[in-house]
Design an enzyme around this catalytic site. Sequence first.
Site, PDB file in Angstrom:
ATOM      1  NE  ARG A  62       3.072   3.059  -1.632  1.00 47.73           N
ATOM      2  CZ  ARG A  62       2.318   3.960  -2.258  1.00 47.73           C
ATOM      3  NH1 ARG A  62       1.535   4.764  -1.563  1.00 47.73           N
ATOM      4  NH2 ARG A  62       2.345   4.071  -3.562  1.00 47.73           N
ATOM      5  NE  ARG A 114      -3.527   9.252  -4.703  1.00 52.10           N
ATOM      6  CZ  ARG A 114      -2.710   8.417  -5.334  1.00 52.10           C
ATOM      7  NH1 ARG A 114      -2.441   8.597  -6.609  1.00 52.10           N
ATOM      8  NH2 ARG A 114      -2.130   7.424  -4.692  1.00 52.10           N
TER       9      ARG A 114
END
Length: 204
Positions: A162, A122
Site C-alpha cells: 500500500r 494494530r
Amino acid sequence: MKVILLGAPGAGKGSQATKIAEHYNIPHISTGDAFRSNIARGTEIGVYAKSFMDKGQLVPDDVVVKIVAERLSHKDCENGFLLDGFPRSIPQAEALEKLTEVDAVVDIEVDFSVITARLTGRRTCPCGESYHISWLNSDTCPKCGQKLFIRDDDKEETIKQRLDVYQKTTEPLVAFYEERGVVKKIDGNRPIEEVFASIKEALG
Ligand SMILES: [Zn+2]
C-alpha cells in the site's frame, strides 16, 4: 480556504482532516463519501460509477471528476473545502484546476518505518474495536473478551504494498503542486496536536 490533504495510509490523515475542517469551518470532502452519497441517492453518475465498482474495475477519471465537481457545487463549499482522496492522478489534478483554484496542498510526511510500526501493531476484535500493542498488553478484547486478530490490511507485506502504491501515485502530484508553489510539507512523526499546530501555522 481550499485545501487538498495528502498523507500515506497510517499517517494520521483522518484525525488531521477532522481538525482542519472544524477549525476552518470547511466541509471535509472524501471521494469515498461522495461516491457513496451518489450511489445511495441513485443519481445518474452514481449508477454509472457503481457499474465499474461492481465489476471490480477502477472508476475512470472523468467519472471521479464529475462526482467531485458535483460535490464542490454544494452551498457549503462557498468558503472553501478540504479534499481528501482527490486528486489521485495528474489528469484529475488538471481537471480540478479547471474547476477551481487550490490555496494549499498539505502533505503529511511520516517515515515509512513509523507507519509500519503503527499499522502492524494494530489488533482488531470481531466486535469492531481495535487496539494498539504499544498500550494493550493482552490478546483478548478488554470490552468483550473475544480473541483479537491481525487484519489482512495490517500485515507487514500488505502495508508495504500500500505504501509503495501511495508513493508512486503521490510523488507526481506533489511535483505538480510544487510547480504551483502551494505545497506545505508537514512533519507527521509527532503527536496529533503538534502536527495540527504546524498545519495551522502553514495555512495561516
Ligand atoms: Zn471486542
